[in-house]
Design a protein around this motif. Structure first.
Motif, short mmCIF file in Angstrom:
data_model
loop_
_atom_site.label_atom_id
_atom_site.label_comp_id
_atom_site.label_asym_id
_atom_site.label_seq_id
_atom_site.Cartn_x
_atom_site.Cartn_y
_atom_site.Cartn_z
N UNK A 210 18.07 41.57 26.62
CA UNK A 210 18.83 40.98 25.51
C UNK A 210 18.36 39.56 25.22
N UNK A 211 18.16 38.76 26.26
CA UNK A 211 17.68 37.39 26.05
C UNK A 211 16.27 37.40 25.46
N UNK A 212 15.50 38.41 25.83
CA UNK A 212 14.17 38.53 25.23
C UNK A 212 14.25 38.71 23.73
N UNK A 287 27.06 39.20 22.57
CA UNK A 287 26.98 37.75 22.36
C UNK A 287 25.55 37.29 22.14
N UNK A 288 24.62 37.80 22.95
CA UNK A 288 23.21 37.40 22.80
C UNK A 288 22.63 37.91 21.48
N UNK A 289 23.00 39.12 21.07
CA UNK A 289 22.49 39.65 19.80
C UNK A 289 23.02 38.81 18.63
N UNK A 290 24.30 38.42 18.68
CA UNK A 290 24.85 37.54 17.64
C UNK A 290 24.13 36.20 17.62
N UNK A 291 23.89 35.66 18.80
CA UNK A 291 23.13 34.41 18.91
C UNK A 291 21.75 34.57 18.28
N UNK A 292 21.11 35.70 18.54
CA UNK A 292 19.77 35.96 18.00
C UNK A 292 19.78 35.95 16.47
N UNK A 293 20.84 36.50 15.90
CA UNK A 293 20.97 36.48 14.44
C UNK A 293 21.00 35.04 13.93
N UNK A 294 21.81 34.18 14.56
CA UNK A 294 21.88 32.78 14.15
C UNK A 294 20.55 32.07 14.32
N UNK A 295 19.87 32.32 15.44
CA UNK A 295 18.57 31.68 15.67
C UNK A 295 17.55 32.11 14.62
N UNK A 296 17.57 33.38 14.27
CA UNK A 296 16.63 33.89 13.26
C UNK A 296 16.85 33.20 11.92
N UNK A 297 18.13 33.00 11.55
CA UNK A 297 18.43 32.34 10.28
C UNK A 297 18.02 30.88 10.30
N UNK A 318 26.39 33.74 9.80
CA UNK A 318 25.33 33.38 10.75
C UNK A 318 25.73 32.23 11.68
N UNK A 319 26.45 31.24 11.15
CA UNK A 319 26.92 30.15 12.00
C UNK A 319 27.96 30.65 13.00
N UNK A 320 28.89 31.46 12.54
CA UNK A 320 29.90 32.03 13.43
C UNK A 320 29.23 32.88 14.51
N UNK A 321 28.20 33.63 14.12
CA UNK A 321 27.48 34.44 15.09
C UNK A 321 26.77 33.58 16.12
N UNK A 322 26.18 32.46 15.70
CA UNK A 322 25.44 31.59 16.60
C UNK A 322 26.36 30.99 17.66
N UNK A 323 27.40 30.27 17.23
CA UNK A 323 28.30 29.62 18.17
C UNK A 323 29.24 30.63 18.84
N UNK A 324 29.74 31.58 18.05
CA UNK A 324 30.64 32.58 18.60
C UNK A 324 29.94 33.49 19.60
N UNK A 325 28.67 33.82 19.34
CA UNK A 325 27.92 34.65 20.27
C UNK A 325 27.74 33.97 21.61
N UNK A 327 29.68 31.59 22.82
CA UNK A 327 31.01 31.50 23.44
C UNK A 327 31.41 32.84 24.06
N UNK A 328 31.15 33.94 23.35
CA UNK A 328 31.47 35.26 23.87
C UNK A 328 30.72 35.54 25.16
N UNK A 329 29.46 35.18 25.20
CA UNK A 329 28.63 35.36 26.40
C UNK A 329 29.21 34.59 27.58
N UNK A 330 29.60 33.34 27.36
CA UNK A 330 30.16 32.52 28.44
C UNK A 330 31.49 33.08 28.93
N UNK A 331 32.36 33.49 28.01
CA UNK A 331 33.66 34.02 28.41
C UNK A 331 33.50 35.35 29.17
N UNK A 332 32.55 36.18 28.75
CA UNK A 332 32.30 37.42 29.48
C UNK A 332 31.80 37.13 30.89
N UNK A 333 30.98 36.09 31.03
CA UNK A 333 30.51 35.68 32.37
C UNK A 333 31.68 35.22 33.24
N UNK A 334 32.61 34.48 32.65
CA UNK A 334 33.78 34.02 33.39
C UNK A 334 34.57 35.20 33.92
#
Length: 401
Positions: A210-212, A287-297, A318-325, A327-334
């Motif tokens: 996913x990070x790839x 979360x990582x896929x949403x982040x990827x969308x924001x990075x691509x934009x 895209x902004x919500x996906x970037x920051x929200x993705x 945040x979702x990743x961090x909360x899932x890790x918690x």
């Protein structure tokens, strides 16, 4: 050696490493994740982000089933190898159909039906393989029988969804996923695990996959553009974000959970495998896929070559996906760590809340600055954890559980 003997499955050993065929199997999921990101990026509306998340959840459940099978029998031995290649074919066709998973395109076959049938084939092969390897294990055979209705409900709802449109179609997708996920949750803990280390490694590798995708999104966004300072800075910041997310998973968290996983026995061990790995890795991947969308934009903004475009903010979904993705990743890790160890990593909850709170501010700053803000928050989080938890970090990383 007889032909029948060659087809016989081989059991996984206690400290077995992930096989090369399992890594090869993951390549179709690399492609599928890329297709989901492209699907959402083409028209980044709230509806398409929801649809992309639903597709990821379906693909994830396809992958999870084979992670459990390959923890019992080797993926590269006997008939299992044939089943793995068959499942790869089903996933690959499903991935090809992602742009048509909800709305059929003109010409060719019915896209939603092909998507649903591809998923059915993958799940049917998974169930058949479990039935074969449980022939001498009455408890596992009973668990497979309890699991079968959830599989049938999920695939049937997806086939029904392929004949619908709009809200009714979305509802059937949710019902399909509910059948699979809730059915598994209430279906008991009679599953088997032969190698905790293999299971944990397998899920760690899918996080790498996913990070790839986040790194691929950075490269694809500017692949055909002349290099510039803005592209260099944005690319390095995007790579730093991916690296920091890697750090947040692999530096301590995955090890702490794996140690608790190894100490657990009986039903508790199966619960950790199911809840921490099969369930809680899904929001990490989303979360990582949403982040990827924001990075691509963002990379498309800074690589545009138009000076005015450099000052344009990243806004909307895209902004919500970037920051929200993130945040979702961090909360899932918690939650991942808290369920296994009972320890809540408060700084990560704070960082996730800060990221969500910064969305209104980031809506009005240049896209490149938005990426800088995200990098700074993640860097501050990792830096704080390195200092604040230095001793327990050293103990977890260098001492056997």
């Amino acid at each position: 050696m007889t032909f029948a003997h060659r087809l016989r499955p081989r059991l996984v050993q206690e400290r077995e490493s992930v096989s090369t065929l399992e890594l090869f199997f993951d390549l179709v999921f690399v492609f599928a994740i890329t297709r989901v990101t492209d699907f959402m990026a083409d028209d980044p509306t709230g509806v398409n982000l929801l649809r992309g998340s639903l597709v990821i959840a379906v693909l994830w459940w396809s992958w999870v089933g084979y992670a459990w099978i390959c923890n019992l029998v080797r993926a590269d031995e006997g008939v299992v190898r044939v089943v793995m290649f068959g499942a790869m074919g089903g996933v690959f066709i499903t991935a090809l159909t992602i742009p048509e998973a909800f709305d059929d395109l003109a010409g060719g076959l019915d896209g939603p039906v092909v998507f649903a049938l591809g998923y059915f084939v993958v799940r049917a092969l998974h169930l058949l393989m479990f039935w074969v390897i449980s022939r001498d294990d009455p408890q596992l055979r009973g668990q497979v029988l309890r699991f079968t209705p959830s599989m049938l409900i999920g695939t049937t709802c997806l086939l029904i969804a392929s004949q619908l449109t709009g809200t009714a179609q979305t509802v059937m997708w949710f019902l399909a996923l509910a059948g699979d996920y809730i059915g598994t949750l209430i279906g008991g803990t009679g599953w088997r695990l032969r190698s905790v280390a293999h299971f944990a490694e397998r899920h760690g590798l899918i996080i790498i996959v996913a990070l790839g995708e986040s790194i691929v999104s950075i490269g694809i966004g500017v692949a055909d553009l002349p290099i510039s300072w803005a592209i260099i800075v944005a690319s390095l910041l995007g790579l730093a974000v991916s690296g920091l997310l890697w750090w947040s998973y692999f530096d301590v968290t995955s090890l702490a959970v794996e140690h608790a996983f190894e100490r657990a026995t009986g039903a508790r061990q199966i619960q950790i495998a199911r809840n921490c790995y099969s369930f809680l890795h899904l929001p990490m991947v989303i979360g990582v896929v949403m982040l990827s969308l924001g990075l691509k934009k963002i990379l498309s903004y800074v690589g545009d070559g138009n000076h005015h475009r450099l000052t344009d903010p990243l806004y909307g979904w895209p902004l919500i996906a970037l920051f929200g993705g993130a945040a979702l990743y961090l909360l899932a890790l918690v939650w991942f760590k808290a369920y296994a160890t009972g320890s809540v990593t408060v700084p990560r909850v704070v960082a996730a809340v800060i990221l969500l709170a910064l969305i209104p501010l980031a809506w009005h700053v240049p896209a490149l600055a938005t990426l800088g803000i995200l990098t700074a928050v993640l860097l501050a989080l990792i830096g704080f954890e390195m200092i604040r938890y230095d001793e327990p970090r050293d103990r977890i990383r260098h001492a056997h559980p």
